[in-house]
Write a protein that holds these residues in place. Sequence first.
Motif, PDB file in Angstrom:
ATOM      1  N   ASN A  81     -10.564  12.044 -12.142  1.00  0.00           N
ATOM      2  CA  ASN A  81     -11.146  11.934 -10.807  1.00  0.00           C
ATOM      3  C   ASN A  81     -11.741  13.259 -10.353  1.00  0.00           C
ATOM      4  O   ASN A  81     -11.949  13.466  -9.166  1.00  0.00           O
ATOM      5  CB  ASN A  81     -10.079  11.474  -9.804  1.00  0.00           C
ATOM      6  N   ASP A 107      -2.016   3.753 -11.309  1.00  0.00           N
ATOM      7  CA  ASP A 107      -2.069   3.455  -9.883  1.00  0.00           C
ATOM      8  C   ASP A 107      -1.760   4.711  -9.064  1.00  0.00           C
ATOM      9  O   ASP A 107      -2.389   4.968  -8.038  1.00  0.00           O
ATOM     10  CB  ASP A 107      -1.081   2.341  -9.546  1.00  0.00           C
ATOM     11  N   TRP A 108      -0.803   5.510  -9.515  1.00  0.00           N
ATOM     12  CA  TRP A 108      -0.479   6.758  -8.820  1.00  0.00           C
ATOM     13  C   TRP A 108      -1.689   7.697  -8.842  1.00  0.00           C
ATOM     14  O   TRP A 108      -2.006   8.327  -7.827  1.00  0.00           O
ATOM     15  CB  TRP A 108       0.722   7.446  -9.483  1.00  0.00           C
ATOM     16  N   ASP A 110      -4.921   6.974  -9.091  1.00  0.00           N
ATOM     17  CA  ASP A 110      -6.093   6.507  -8.348  1.00  0.00           C
ATOM     18  C   ASP A 110      -5.822   6.171  -6.890  1.00  0.00           C
ATOM     19  O   ASP A 110      -6.700   6.336  -6.047  1.00  0.00           O
ATOM     20  CB  ASP A 110      -6.694   5.271  -9.035  1.00  0.00           C
ATOM     21  N   ASN A 111      -4.631   5.672  -6.558  1.00  0.00           N
ATOM     22  CA  ASN A 111      -4.423   5.097  -5.229  1.00  0.00           C
ATOM     23  C   ASN A 111      -3.333   5.739  -4.391  1.00  0.00           C
ATOM     24  O   ASN A 111      -3.170   5.351  -3.244  1.00  0.00           O
ATOM     25  CB  ASN A 111      -4.101   3.601  -5.363  1.00  0.00           C
ATOM     26  N   SER A 112      -2.566   6.664  -4.911  1.00  0.00           N
ATOM     27  CA  SER A 112      -1.452   7.197  -4.123  1.00  0.00           C
ATOM     28  C   SER A 112      -1.940   8.249  -3.135  1.00  0.00           C
ATOM     29  O   SER A 112      -3.060   8.747  -3.221  1.00  0.00           O
ATOM     30  CB  SER A 112      -0.394   7.811  -5.042  1.00  0.00           C
ATOM     31  N   LYS A 119      -2.533  15.851  -8.501  1.00  0.00           N
ATOM     32  CA  LYS A 119      -3.123  14.874  -9.427  1.00  0.00           C
ATOM     33  C   LYS A 119      -3.951  15.576 -10.500  1.00  0.00           C
ATOM     34  O   LYS A 119      -3.889  15.210 -11.672  1.00  0.00           O
ATOM     35  CB  LYS A 119      -4.005  13.883  -8.664  1.00  0.00           C
TER      36      LYS A 119
END
Length: 146
Positions: A81, A107-108, A110-112, A119
């Motif tokens: 990202n 998921d962590w 991209d979305n946490s 990250k």
Amino acid sequence: MKRSGFAPRSKPMSRGSWSRKDAPLPDTPLRRSRIKSRVKKPTVEQGSKYLAACRSEACYLNVKCPWTDWEDPTVVACHSNQSKHGKGVALKAKHWFTVPGCARCHDWLDNSGAPFDQKCAVFDAALARWEPRRARKMGIEQLEIE
């Protein structure tokens, strides 16, 4: 009751003198500059070999799952990202900046609500561990990846 002040036409409007048939052809060509060549984008085949290398691997992110050496069925290729890896608005990072990650860790990533610096640190560490393994698996030189 009619509110507009226009009366209906008894016959259609006639064509003006500006019609295309009467216009002279332009003396200059329509295209004023050369057609610019586009940068060749990698094909699906070229990028899919990096994604295929992530299949049947263990999770390298290891944030929400314990470190395991066994094959997890939820492991997919997790793209970076970070803008330095080619990520942009409505763009994914380049395929060689992927690491295998399980569904929970992906998921962590991209979305946490975790801090972006954390990250980035986790992804960079995972990429550093994954690149030599991927190079051996794909039979490519380490210099090609960088």
